[in-house]
Enzyme design. Sequence first.
Site, PDB file in Angstrom:
ATOM      1  N   ASN A  76       0.867  -1.232  -0.035  1.00 16.36           N
ATOM      2  CA  ASN A  76      -0.056   0.034  -0.107  1.00 16.36           C
ATOM      3  C   ASN A  76       0.884   1.168   0.035  1.00 16.36           C
ATOM      4  O   ASN A  76       2.182   1.330   0.059  1.00 16.36           O
ATOM      5  CB  ASN A  76      -1.142  -0.061   1.147  1.00 16.36           C
ATOM      6  CG  ASN A  76      -0.339  -0.222   2.437  1.00 16.36           C
ATOM      7  OD1 ASN A  76       0.395   1.041   2.806  1.00 16.36           O
ATOM      8  ND2 ASN A  76      -0.526  -1.118   3.219  1.00 16.36           N
ATOM      9  N   ASP A 103      -4.721  -5.660   5.305  1.00 17.72           N
ATOM     10  CA  ASP A 103      -5.847  -6.432   6.154  1.00 17.72           C
ATOM     11  C   ASP A 103      -5.668  -8.020   5.558  1.00 17.72           C
ATOM     12  O   ASP A 103      -6.279  -8.732   6.075  1.00 17.72           O
ATOM     13  CB  ASP A 103      -7.418  -6.017   5.780  1.00 17.72           C
ATOM     14  CG  ASP A 103      -7.274  -4.915   6.549  1.00 17.72           C
ATOM     15  OD1 ASP A 103      -6.981  -4.751   7.727  1.00 17.72           O
ATOM     16  OD2 ASP A 103      -7.899  -3.909   6.269  1.00 17.72           O
ATOM     17  N   LYS A 159       8.060 -17.598  -9.940  1.00 20.79           N
ATOM     18  CA  LYS A 159       7.398 -16.630 -10.463  1.00 20.79           C
ATOM     19  C   LYS A 159       6.415 -17.121 -11.424  1.00 20.79           C
ATOM     20  O   LYS A 159       6.488 -18.102 -12.089  1.00 20.79           O
ATOM     21  CB  LYS A 159       8.672 -15.907 -11.323  1.00 20.79           C
ATOM     22  CG  LYS A 159       8.156 -14.638 -11.868  1.00 20.79           C
ATOM     23  CD  LYS A 159       9.107 -13.946 -12.779  1.00 20.79           C
ATOM     24  CE  LYS A 159       8.693 -12.747 -13.422  1.00 20.79           C
ATOM     25  NZ  LYS A 159       9.470 -12.181 -14.461  1.00 20.79           N
ATOM     26  N   PRO A 202      -3.759 -11.158  10.784  1.00 19.99           N
ATOM     27  CA  PRO A 202      -3.874 -10.761  12.349  1.00 19.99           C
ATOM     28  C   PRO A 202      -4.153  -9.131  12.200  1.00 19.99           C
ATOM     29  O   PRO A 202      -3.503  -8.423  11.567  1.00 19.99           O
ATOM     30  CB  PRO A 202      -2.756 -11.364  12.983  1.00 19.99           C
ATOM     31  CG  PRO A 202      -1.782 -11.410  11.861  1.00 19.99           C
ATOM     32  CD  PRO A 202      -2.390 -11.698  10.620  1.00 19.99           C
ATOM     33  N   ASP A 203      -4.905  -8.920  13.354  1.00 24.68           N
ATOM     34  CA  ASP A 203      -5.038  -7.400  13.540  1.00 24.68           C
ATOM     35  C   ASP A 203      -4.160  -7.209  14.755  1.00 24.68           C
ATOM     36  O   ASP A 203      -4.330  -7.545  15.873  1.00 24.68           O
ATOM     37  CB  ASP A 203      -6.581  -7.094  14.078  1.00 24.68           C
ATOM     38  CG  ASP A 203      -6.735  -5.575  13.939  1.00 24.68           C
ATOM     39  OD1 ASP A 203      -6.059  -4.874  14.592  1.00 24.68           O
ATOM     40  OD2 ASP A 203      -7.797  -5.160  13.609  1.00 24.68           O
ATOM     41  N   PHE A 246      -4.692   4.161  14.756  1.00 26.66           N
ATOM     42  CA  PHE A 246      -4.870   5.233  13.805  1.00 26.66           C
ATOM     43  C   PHE A 246      -6.129   4.578  13.281  1.00 26.66           C
ATOM     44  O   PHE A 246      -6.640   3.389  13.045  1.00 26.66           O
ATOM     45  CB  PHE A 246      -3.823   5.116  12.756  1.00 26.66           C
ATOM     46  CG  PHE A 246      -2.962   6.335  13.237  1.00 26.66           C
ATOM     47  CD1 PHE A 246      -2.001   6.342  14.315  1.00 26.66           C
ATOM     48  CD2 PHE A 246      -2.796   7.505  12.512  1.00 26.66           C
ATOM     49  CE1 PHE A 246      -1.112   7.210  14.615  1.00 26.66           C
ATOM     50  CE2 PHE A 246      -1.816   8.609  12.618  1.00 26.66           C
ATOM     51  CZ  PHE A 246      -1.093   8.366  13.753  1.00 26.66           C
ATOM     52  N   LYS A 286     -14.143   2.361  15.615  1.00 27.17           N
ATOM     53  CA  LYS A 286     -13.006   1.580  15.985  1.00 27.17           C
ATOM     54  C   LYS A 286     -12.214   1.860  17.293  1.00 27.17           C
ATOM     55  O   LYS A 286     -11.817   0.890  17.936  1.00 27.17           O
ATOM     56  CB  LYS A 286     -11.904   2.261  14.823  1.00 27.17           C
ATOM     57  CG  LYS A 286     -11.845   1.202  13.558  1.00 27.17           C
ATOM     58  CD  LYS A 286     -10.730   1.889  12.641  1.00 27.17           C
ATOM     59  CE  LYS A 286     -11.193   1.354  11.201  1.00 27.17           C
ATOM     60  NZ  LYS A 286     -10.396   1.810  10.091  1.00 27.17           N
ATOM     61  N   LYS A 338     -11.919  -1.539  19.343  1.00 25.68           N
ATOM     62  CA  LYS A 338     -10.986  -2.483  19.430  1.00 25.68           C
ATOM     63  C   LYS A 338     -10.354  -1.779  21.069  1.00 25.68           C
ATOM     64  O   LYS A 338      -9.607  -2.374  21.545  1.00 25.68           O
ATOM     65  CB  LYS A 338      -9.593  -1.793  19.027  1.00 25.68           C
ATOM     66  CG  LYS A 338     -10.126  -2.170  17.130  1.00 25.68           C
ATOM     67  CD  LYS A 338      -8.697  -2.216  16.178  1.00 25.68           C
ATOM     68  CE  LYS A 338      -8.984  -2.443  14.838  1.00 25.68           C
ATOM     69  NZ  LYS A 338      -8.057  -2.521  13.943  1.00 25.68           N
TER      70      LYS A 338
HETATM   71  O1  PMT Z   1       2.936   6.349   6.373  1.00 24.04           O
HETATM   72  P1  PMT Z   1       2.479   7.692   5.580  1.00 24.04           P
HETATM   73  O2  PMT Z   1       2.718   7.714   4.255  1.00 24.04           O
HETATM   74  O3  PMT Z   1       3.153   8.864   6.563  1.00 24.04           O
HETATM   75  O4  PMT Z   1       1.125   7.636   5.946  1.00 24.04           O
HETATM   76  C1  PMT Z   1       0.577   7.739   7.208  1.00 24.04           C
HETATM   77  C2  PMT Z   1      -0.990   6.875   7.355  1.00 24.04           C
HETATM   78  C3  PMT Z   1      -1.977   7.162   6.558  1.00 24.04           C
HETATM   79  C4  PMT Z   1      -0.295   5.185   7.061  1.00 24.04           C
HETATM   80  C5  PMT Z   1      -1.193   6.796   8.949  1.00 24.04           C
HETATM   81  O5  PMT Z   1      -1.478   8.102   9.170  1.00 24.04           O
HETATM   82  C6  PMT Z   1      -2.437   5.822   9.045  1.00 24.04           C
HETATM   83  O6  PMT Z   1      -3.594   6.162   9.007  1.00 24.04           O
HETATM   84  N1  PMT Z   1      -2.064   4.557   9.677  1.00 24.04           N
HETATM   85  C7  PMT Z   1      -3.095   3.539   9.710  1.00 24.04           C
HETATM   86  C8  PMT Z   1      -3.445   3.036   8.460  1.00 24.04           C
HETATM   87  C9  PMT Z   1      -4.600   1.838   8.565  1.00 24.04           C
HETATM   88  O7  PMT Z   1      -4.204   0.837   8.534  1.00 24.04           O
HETATM   89  O8  PMT Z   1      -5.681   2.229   9.191  1.00 24.04           O
HETATM   90  P2  PMT Z   1      -7.031   1.410   9.335  1.00 24.04           P
HETATM   91  O9  PMT Z   1      -7.982   2.359   9.464  1.00 24.04           O
HETATM   92  O10 PMT Z   1      -7.191   0.297   7.976  1.00 24.04           O
HETATM   93  O11 PMT Z   1      -6.815   0.549  10.766  1.00 24.04           O
HETATM   94  C10 PMT Z   1      -6.875   0.812  11.908  1.00 24.04           C
HETATM   95  C11 PMT Z   1      -5.700   0.666  12.861  1.00 24.04           C
HETATM   96  O12 PMT Z   1      -5.768  -0.840  12.912  1.00 24.04           O
HETATM   97  C12 PMT Z   1      -4.413   1.238  12.544  1.00 24.04           C
HETATM   98  O13 PMT Z   1      -4.171   1.540  13.732  1.00 24.04           O
HETATM   99  C13 PMT Z   1      -3.715  -0.022  11.881  1.00 24.04           C
HETATM  100  O14 PMT Z   1      -2.271   0.279  12.492  1.00 24.04           O
HETATM  101  C14 PMT Z   1      -4.382  -1.311  12.773  1.00 24.04           C
HETATM  102  N2  PMT Z   1      -4.128  -2.267  11.972  1.00 24.04           N
HETATM  103  C15 PMT Z   1      -5.180  -2.555  10.825  1.00 24.04           C
HETATM  104  C16 PMT Z   1      -5.249  -3.889  10.376  1.00 24.04           C
HETATM  105  C17 PMT Z   1      -4.346  -5.115  10.884  1.00 24.04           C
HETATM  106  N3  PMT Z   1      -4.512  -6.098  10.086  1.00 24.04           N
HETATM  107  N4  PMT Z   1      -3.649  -4.672  11.845  1.00 24.04           N
HETATM  108  C18 PMT Z   1      -3.665  -3.461  12.529  1.00 24.04           C
HETATM  109  O15 PMT Z   1      -2.986  -3.503  13.752  1.00 24.04           O
END
Ligand code: PMT
Length: 406
Positions: free
Chosen positions: A212, A281, A291, A307-308, A325, A339, A343
């Site tokens: 991503n 995710d 390949k 996993p989360d 985040f 969220k 969580k």
């Molecule tokens: O890295 P940059 O280019 O500076 O960009 C910053 C950012 C946009 C990546 C950052 O500000 C941000 O938003 N990070 C979280 C991105 C994200 O995965 O968001 P989410 O809404 O999908 O996930 C929610 C939270 O769960 C996040 O804290 C994420 O780290 C966590 N998560 C999500 C999925 C997963 N499988 N495991 C996780 O721990």
Amino acid sequence: MSDQALAGVRVLLGVSGGIAAYKAAELVRRLRDAGADVRVVLTANAARFVTALTFQALSGNPVRSSLWDESAEAAMGHIELARWADEVLIAPASADLLARLAHGHADDLLTTLCLASAAPLSVAPAMNQQMWAHAATQANLATLRARGVRVFGPAAGSQACGEVGSGRLLEAGELVAELAAARAPRVLAGSKVLVNAGPTYEDIDPVRFIGNRSSGRMGFAIAEAAAQAGATVTLVAGPVSLATPPGVTRVDVRSAREMRAAVLARAGEADVFVAAAAVADFRPQAALPQKFKKGGAALELTLVENPDVLAEVAALPRRPFTVGFAAETQDVEAHARAKLERKGLDLIAANEVGAGRGFEAADNALLLLWPHGGREHLPRADKRELARALVARIAQLRADANGDPA
Ligand code: PMT
């Protein structure tokens, strides 16, 4: 940053020779706007680019450039000037000046003052990108950093010499913010902070992966701000091309499962966990060993859920203060609060993403939400400034929870 973030601070500003020297004039103005008392020292080479008169008018103080100026020495000797300073800031700091500082030279007024002053020293490098990347310059910087010298910037972009790359002097406002942040109270002193940052890569075959757009900038800025606030910081980084912030221990990972293992191995002893990483995710059910060759047949991928990491940390029996985040494209506040609650987090930082926002960019805007309706909007700013505000909020909420005075 407050308007008078440097109120009453005596700043000795050293200006060395380089085309960016003209930008130091604006810096003097910004330092004074922030409440600082500024005295300027020019190197002989700086005086070829800018005049002492400009700096005298802007600082309201006499400007020095030589060790051998008898009338200036009589007014305020160089040792007195070194003692006068609360902060020594060199902007721009040329490659030559960094080399002379690293080797302890005292062959002109500015380098002599740096040796003679007990004040913290900050340097803001500015030079051609090739000079910046040179192993000699980087070795000199490593020496200076190891001695506790703060290094502000440089920024990347187009340069006066027509080249593009790292080596631009930070803007005056950014330098004032860096200096103010470096002097800020160490609100996380004694705490262990774990941060994750960047994307994860989920392999399809030996040469392809699902990734991503996360650059890691937001998470790296948080790690840096936490270290500046006195914390012991570990940064678990996905695949990014960023330098490790000073004083931060870095662990590099690639996939979501590696990210999970690295975070869970350290979360038990962390006081604070900040999940800024964009963890994928989903991952391909099984990476192909060879390949995949095109040949008319469609490539079908079965994706399984990863996993989360954040949810697992939040569910630990002895968990750190857990900050998530939320990257949202719509209904940011409602989705982020959902969220936070689902969580069971202590704090969530929501950002609107897409079309140049959130991911990759140098700036961002955050909406901080915490339980019982807590809310703070951090308007668009450089990610480092937002990170400092986030760290301040984390410290405040932890102090409230412990019943400590703010
Ligand atoms: O890295 P940059 O280019 O500076 O960009 C910053 C950012 C946009 C990546 C950052 O500000 C941000 O938003 N990070 C979280 C991105 C994200 O995965 O968001 P989410 O809404 O999908 O996930 C929610 C939270 O769960 C996040 O804290 C994420 O780290 C966590 N998560 C999500 C999925 C997963 N499988 N495991 C996780 O721990």
